[in-house]
Scaffold this active site. Sequence first.
Site: not given
Ligand code: GLC
Length: 713
Positions: A286
């Site tokens: 993430d």
């Molecule tokens: C965010 C979220 C994740 C998302 C990613 C890209 O922090 O936790 O669910 O897909 O970043 O936006």
Amino acid sequence: MRIGIYIGSLAACLCLLPRTGAAGSTGEAGIEKRIDKLLARMTLEEKIGQLSQPVYVRDDQELLTRIEQGLVGSLCVTESQIFTPAQRNEIQRIAVEKSRLGIPLLFGFDVVHGFSTIFPTPLGLSASWDEEAARETAAVAASEARSYGIDMTFSPMVDVSRDPRWGRISECYGEDVLLNTRFGVAAVRGYQGENLTSPTSIGSCVKHFVGYGMSLGGRDKQFTEISRRSLLETYLPPFEACVRAGAVSVMTAFNDIAGIPASANPFTLRTMLKERWRFDGFTLSDWDAVVELMNHGVAGDEAAAAERAVTAGVDVEMRSATYRNLVRSVKEGRVNIRTIDDAVRRVLRIKFRLGLFDRPYVDEAVAMASQLTPEHRAVARRTAAESMVLLKNNGVLPLSPDMKLSSLTGPFASNRDLLGWWTGHGRQSDVVTVAEGIRQGKPASMTVVEGSAARQSVRTTVICIGESGATFGESHNLTDVTLSRSQIEMVREAKAGGSRVVVVLFNGRPLVLTPIMDYADAILVAWHPGVEAGNAVADVLFGRVNPCGKLTSSWPKDSGQIPIYYSDRTSGRPRENRYLNVDGQPLFPFGFGLSYTQFRYGDLRLSSPSVGPQETLTVRVDVTNAGTCDGKEIVQLYVHDRVASVTRPRKQLKDFKKVFIPKGKTVTVEFRLPADELALLDADCRQVVEPGEFDLWVGTNSHDLLHTVFEVK
Ligand code: GLC
């Protein structure tokens, strides 16, 4: 004519052949050969480049230079920086036509509940208990997103959560393992379709692996005290099912799993995901989760964070750039080149499977024509109405055509903020408000006065209240999920003014509605229903759609009860499972939802009073529509293992069926329950089917049930 038919047949046959890549290879074996050839030509820097997923920022020259140097494998696209299809093709052209090896980029984006056509938020959609709705909405989203230039979505999110204080409970499919599993699989199938190279399919990246929904105190990204048993029984199963359904990627979570962060956890990433489940796609961290290993205190610097993550099984790093240190880590022997090659192979495999090498660009005209079509809006309207849950109705709904005067009021009556937290490429300007939906959908005889409902003459007031899309979602946590005081007062005043009061709730999470229960004559939970909000609400209020949604979370009486969920353990003193000031029961239980008609259950019967460990029990029940209108009922089946070698949940949802029953008719609903689905994890977490007596319930929610008992021999 004959020649024509022959050529036609030949063409048809050629289309049936698996797509051949540029090098003439076909199918999986061909892909692996093409990867071998590419890997052999890649420098270490280019390999590490494939493991880097920076965030796309418009006009970032340094990023474009790195793409040309072959040092970027994929891009994380964000709502604030989304490109046009033409801009996306320009970026791709740099990678394909200017870099040394011409490896195409993969573009990832949060297509969570729609791309241009926005559907109900996932927690709302799950209240439809309709897996086909999950598949269909994912398929529509995929067709819009892929044509636009998005190759992979960071979705579905299958983090089981039992804490409405957590803003991201809105993104999952509720508190139950089975529902998160079934909806997650349906979404993967909808996104990926039958053929990943299709211009209407996108890869799915199931998230957040794993246990993120247990964040302490509902505070996002906090420590998660998850036992090995809970990991195996509750949090891993939805991910395993999505991986076995073919999800091409898995996103690693922010949380620390009982001392080992999810983005540096060899047990979950290597032992479970890559070895036991034989996952052959790629894992993706993430946002900044790799560099944040330093905050977790398990890495002293960025190089250590990178080495810990990639060794644990995190193939691609999103946003942070610690993986650039891996060139030196490999040269100095701290990371094995085989680890890097395996990660790169996984990324290239998915790029080949998506057809990016054969078709790296999108057709800009097709992209624009595919967005927010009338057909897509029709899907949005239908699924939004099917997701709505009727919690209370003393007969005021459906609004009758001869109702002389109704009033429409509340902060969400004319509000377009109904797209939830992830809005993709959707625009609030596309949303049909409740006022618009009611105005254009009401019976001609009905007068609707919009605005304050204070006047005595108003007989029925529709009050639209709830929470904005800015009060739930990532890092948007609340200590108290009770309706706001001003909204409670609004409902009380309307009632005091003599109106019959219909509350329409727009919410991302379960909310505490206790303070309005004595004032509201009807409560309809609409969630954040998406682009067709107003039309779907009107369809339900005027009875064109008979509400059939059911809660997939337990709704507490008081925030102090959280976490409260139906499948907890009974404890040694079940009667003490309460507080001095509030009992231990939810205001609305898991699986609860009313209809405009009434369903009666009867004659619950089993194929046998006992079943062997390899046999299947057949369960039948008669359900009668005893009311005055046709309707759909979600029939639920629960079990409880009375005595086992370990404690067991007081109830477990084992199956459910959504059935249409015409008024006055009775249907027999049949379930088939294989005994091996009653398996448990023994004291050593080994899966076993233990003999003994089981409670079995079938009914309309997790409280109102017919009961019987059977034995596993
Ligand atoms: C965010 C979220 C994740 C998302 C990613 C890209 O922090 O936790 O669910 O897909 O970043 O936006």
